[in-house]
Design a protein around this motif. Structure first.
Motif, short mmCIF file in Angstrom:
data_model
loop_
_atom_site.label_atom_id
_atom_site.label_comp_id
_atom_site.label_asym_id
_atom_site.label_seq_id
_atom_site.Cartn_x
_atom_site.Cartn_y
_atom_site.Cartn_z
N TRP A 178 0.82 -1.22 0.00
CA TRP A 178 0.00 0.00 0.00
C TRP A 178 0.85 1.27 0.00
O TRP A 178 1.70 1.47 0.87
CB TRP A 178 -0.90 0.00 1.22
CG TRP A 178 -2.00 1.03 1.14
CD1 TRP A 178 -2.05 2.23 1.78
CD2 TRP A 178 -3.18 0.93 0.35
NE1 TRP A 178 -3.20 2.90 1.44
CE2 TRP A 178 -3.92 2.13 0.55
CE3 TRP A 178 -3.69 -0.02 -0.52
CZ2 TRP A 178 -5.13 2.37 -0.06
CZ3 TRP A 178 -4.90 0.21 -1.14
CH2 TRP A 178 -5.61 1.39 -0.91
N PRO A 179 0.63 2.17 -0.97
CA PRO A 179 1.33 3.47 -0.95
C PRO A 179 0.81 4.33 0.21
O PRO A 179 -0.39 4.40 0.47
CB PRO A 179 0.94 4.08 -2.30
CG PRO A 179 0.47 2.94 -3.14
CD PRO A 179 -0.15 1.98 -2.19
N ARG A 181 0.48 7.47 0.61
CA ARG A 181 -0.31 8.67 0.36
C ARG A 181 -1.79 8.36 0.11
O ARG A 181 -2.65 9.24 0.22
CB ARG A 181 0.26 9.43 -0.85
CG ARG A 181 -0.01 8.76 -2.16
CD ARG A 181 0.40 9.60 -3.36
NE ARG A 181 -0.01 8.97 -4.61
CZ ARG A 181 -1.21 9.10 -5.15
NH1 ARG A 181 -2.12 9.86 -4.55
NH2 ARG A 181 -1.51 8.51 -6.29
N LEU A 182 -2.12 7.09 -0.23
CA LEU A 182 -3.49 6.76 -0.61
C LEU A 182 -4.39 6.60 0.61
O LEU A 182 -3.98 6.10 1.65
CB LEU A 182 -3.53 5.46 -1.43
CG LEU A 182 -2.83 5.47 -2.79
CD1 LEU A 182 -3.06 4.15 -3.52
CD2 LEU A 182 -3.33 6.63 -3.65
N ARG A 184 -7.22 4.90 2.85
CA ARG A 184 -7.56 3.50 3.11
C ARG A 184 -9.07 3.28 3.24
O ARG A 184 -9.50 2.20 3.63
CB ARG A 184 -6.87 3.03 4.41
CG ARG A 184 -5.35 3.07 4.31
CD ARG A 184 -4.71 2.58 5.59
NE ARG A 184 -3.25 2.53 5.42
CZ ARG A 184 -2.49 1.49 5.75
NH1 ARG A 184 -3.04 0.41 6.27
NH2 ARG A 184 -1.19 1.52 5.56
N LEU A 319 -6.06 -0.04 -6.47
CA LEU A 319 -4.73 0.42 -6.88
C LEU A 319 -4.67 0.91 -8.32
O LEU A 319 -4.06 1.95 -8.60
CB LEU A 319 -3.72 -0.71 -6.65
CG LEU A 319 -3.44 -1.05 -5.19
CD1 LEU A 319 -2.45 -2.21 -5.08
CD2 LEU A 319 -2.89 0.17 -4.45
N GLN A 322 -6.29 4.39 -8.34
CA GLN A 322 -5.82 5.51 -7.53
C GLN A 322 -4.30 5.70 -7.54
O GLN A 322 -3.82 6.81 -7.31
CB GLN A 322 -6.27 5.31 -6.07
CG GLN A 322 -7.78 5.29 -5.91
CD GLN A 322 -8.21 5.15 -4.46
OE1 GLN A 322 -7.38 5.17 -3.56
NE2 GLN A 322 -9.51 4.99 -4.23
N ALA A 323 -3.54 4.60 -7.78
CA ALA A 323 -2.08 4.74 -7.74
C ALA A 323 -1.58 5.45 -8.99
O ALA A 323 -2.13 5.32 -10.08
CB ALA A 323 -1.44 3.35 -7.63
N ASP A 324 -0.48 6.20 -8.82
CA ASP A 324 0.08 6.91 -9.97
C ASP A 324 1.12 6.02 -10.66
O ASP A 324 1.37 4.89 -10.26
CB ASP A 324 0.69 8.25 -9.55
CG ASP A 324 1.79 8.08 -8.50
OD1 ASP A 324 2.43 7.01 -8.45
OD2 ASP A 324 1.99 9.03 -7.71
N GLU A 327 4.03 4.71 -8.50
CA GLU A 327 3.60 3.69 -7.52
C GLU A 327 3.30 2.36 -8.20
O GLU A 327 3.66 1.29 -7.70
CB GLU A 327 2.37 4.21 -6.77
CG GLU A 327 2.70 5.36 -5.82
CD GLU A 327 1.48 6.12 -5.36
OE1 GLU A 327 1.55 6.82 -4.33
OE2 GLU A 327 0.43 6.01 -6.05
N LEU A 328 2.63 2.41 -9.36
CA LEU A 328 2.32 1.16 -10.07
C LEU A 328 3.60 0.46 -10.54
O LEU A 328 3.69 -0.77 -10.52
CB LEU A 328 1.42 1.45 -11.28
CG LEU A 328 -0.05 1.75 -10.96
CD1 LEU A 328 -0.81 2.10 -12.23
CD2 LEU A 328 -0.70 0.57 -10.27
N ILE A 331 4.73 -1.30 -7.49
CA ILE A 331 3.82 -2.30 -6.93
C ILE A 331 3.71 -3.56 -7.80
O ILE A 331 3.76 -4.69 -7.31
CB ILE A 331 2.42 -1.67 -6.74
CG1 ILE A 331 2.45 -0.67 -5.61
CG2 ILE A 331 1.37 -2.75 -6.47
CD1 ILE A 331 1.17 0.16 -5.52
#
Length: 552
Positions: A178-179, A181-182, A184, A319, A322-324, A327-328, A331
């Motif tokens: 989990w990043p 900044r996101l 939960r 993910l 929402q992930a940039d 981050e992807l 991940i």
């Protein structure tokens, strides 16, 4: 310091849940090594004609069974009940007292019992006294499962699997991927939904087990029947699961808030493993020929599935939305390794599980269990192909550049695996192929040889199952001339095949009651085998009878 102090109630609750789980598993009775009990022998033997009515009917199953109240009946030629009092259960042996002064004609024995894997086993047969007549009809044989219940049971299991997937996916991703900044919030909703679905499915399973075993409708549940279910291994496993879910719920709060430490996460892992074990303990694996192996393998299979599908669900639901790009990029390779490990464990555990539950190649293509398993394998091969495509996208870093393509691939994986979960829910309600194959025409209990032998001292009922080359089981029941059980002091049985020069082979016998014994022998050749049976009923009284048994 304040955070640490706030965690101690969660840790205490989790520890208590672990202790409850361990205690329940330690005190739970050992489960016999079989599944879906079948009727191994009976006295009187099916379709025999007796000179006088017996004082009791004896059913011997392939494994210990439990009673379904009111579901064992013996009907006389006129359709009235001739069983007297409650049947007695002693492991695999069921004794039914009947009226010894019954009329001439054909009698019907119907039964419904619960096998070691918590599934109901029902059936019936007839015998005659004096001469055969039209068999009586029993409107309450209880051989069928209510149609609504038959659908509701696998649906409840499916709901439980979905909840397990959601719960495992959230815990895995929040703990490892989990990043920071996101938010939960969405993950928390998925986690609580998953926990609620597993709890609902567990409670529904306990409720549905009552009409499932007694053959009633969806609301045919009373306090006595529910108490019987709760006191069974099936009920104990479900109660343990509920206790563990409470502890998991307490430990989820700090994880979802981003405040959990390594101790909390390890406790969640341990509790999760304990919860996983309750599924196989309540089903086929705990009653397999190698229960310890089957329970572990099934738990690994279920856990691997939950990790894989749960991670995919989190990717699609959160993910990938929402992930940039940065981050992807970090991940997806990590997730790819986790998914590969989970799928590898899934394949290995599934292979071992299939070898245990199928038994023979013929059973794979001749039973409903085998067909469902083949369908599951085919769907799994398809989803692996899609997963391989997703992995290629990750290696080419398309996850960051083209998130739409990998999102479509993951959705395809989830769609196919949703169908796999449905097949799995049907599989756990289906008789294992090794048992279904043995109970099919040409195998197991259908091909037995049965006869009644008489001497001046006793009447002896003999069953040889399956009366084929290889391993055979012998069942012997001795009665007085007026059909009362006759206690035996000593048994002796030999088997010979004179036509091929095979000298008498001693058959070791195990007395199960004072008038019933069983034994195992390997017959190496086809032909008319001569069984010489000597029964001693006192210090001075004994007699020998001879049976010619055709072995195919």
């Amino acid at each position: 310091m304040t955070v640490a102090k706030n965690r101690w109630p969660a840790r205490v609750a989790a520890t208590f849940g672990l202790l409850v789980m361990a205690l329940a598993l330690l005190v739970a009775p050992g489960t016999p090594a079989s599944a879906h009990a079948v009727l191994a022998s009976s006295s009187p033997v099916p379709d025999t004609v007796l000179s006088s009515a017996p004082a009791e009917v004896v059913l011997t199953f392939s494994e210990p069974v439990r009673q379904v109240p009111g579901k064992i009946r013996v009907l006389g030629p006129d359709g009235s009940r001739v069983d007297r009092g409650e049947p007695t259960f002693d492991g695999a042996l069921v004794r039914i007292p009947v009226d010894p002064g019954g009329a001439r004609g054909t009698y019907l024995v119907s039964y419904r019992v619960i096998s070691a894997d918590s599934h109901p086993v029902a059936g019936g047969y007839t015998y005659s006294v004096g001469a055969p007549s039209t068999p009586p009809a029993d409107s309450d044989t209880g051989s069928a499962v209510d149609s609504v219940v038959a659908v509701a049971v696998p649906v409840a299991k499916y709901v439980g699997y979905v909840g397990l997937v959601l719960l495992a996916g959230v815990v895995l991703v929040l703990s490892l991927l989990w990043p920071q900044r996101l938010s939960r919030h969405r993950a928390a909703r998925l986690a609580w939904t998953g926990l609620g679905l597993v709890a609902f499915a567990t409670l529904a399973g306990l409720w549905l087990q009552v009409p499932y075993t007694n053959g009633g409708g969806l609301f045919s549940v009373d306090g006595s029947a529910l108490t019987d279910v709760l006191g069974s291994p099936f009920g104990a496993a479900h109660l343990v699961r509920l206790g563990i879910l409470v502890a998991i719920g307490i430990l989820l709060r700090p994880l979802l808030a981003g405040r959990s430490g390594p101790v909390d996460q390890w406790l969640l892992v341990i509790l999760g493993l304990g919860a996983l074990a309750t599924w196989p303990i309540a089903g086929h694996p705990a009653a397999s020929p190698v229960p310890a192996v089957s329970v572990v393998v099934d738990a690994v299979h279920l856990g691997s599935m939950a990790i894989w599908l749960g991670g995919l669900t989190m990717l699609v639901a959160v993910l990938l939305r929402q992930a940039d790009e940065r981050e992807l990029t970090a991940i997806m390779p990590v997730w790819s390794r986790w998914a590969t490990a989970a799928v590898s464990a899934l394949v290995l555990a599934g292979t071992v599980q299939a070898l245990i539950e199928v038994g023979t190649p013929a059973a794979l293509v001749s039973t409903r269990y085998g067909w469902l398993l083949l369908a599951k394998v085919g769907l799994f091969a398809l989803v692996i192909a899609v997963a391989a495509y997703s992995r290629q996208l990750v290696r080419r870093r398309a996850a960051a550049d083209e998130p739409g393509r990998i999102r479509r691939a993951v959705w395809a994986e989830l769609g196919i695996t949703a169908v796999i979960l449905a097949v799995a829910a049907a599989l756990v309600q289906t008789t294992p192929a090794r048992t279904a194959d043995a109970d099919a025409p040409g195998g197991g209990t259908i091909g037995y040889y049965a006869t009644t032998l008489t001497s001046n001292l006793y009447s002896l009922e003999l069953v040889v199952d399956p009366a084929e080359v290889g391993s055979n089981t012998l069942h012997l029941d001795v009665f007085t001339p007026d059909r009362k059980p006759l206690p035996v002091v000593e048994w002796r049985v030999t088997a010979a095949l004179p036509a091929q020069g095979i000298e008498p082979i001693e058959v070791p016998l195990l007395p199960l009651t004072d008038n019933h014994a069983t034994g195992e022998i390997k017959l190496p050749a086809r032909g008319d085998w001569q069984l010489r049976i000597t029964v001693r009923t006192s210090e001075i009284d004994q007699a020998t009878v001879i049976a010619t048994v055709p072995i195919k």
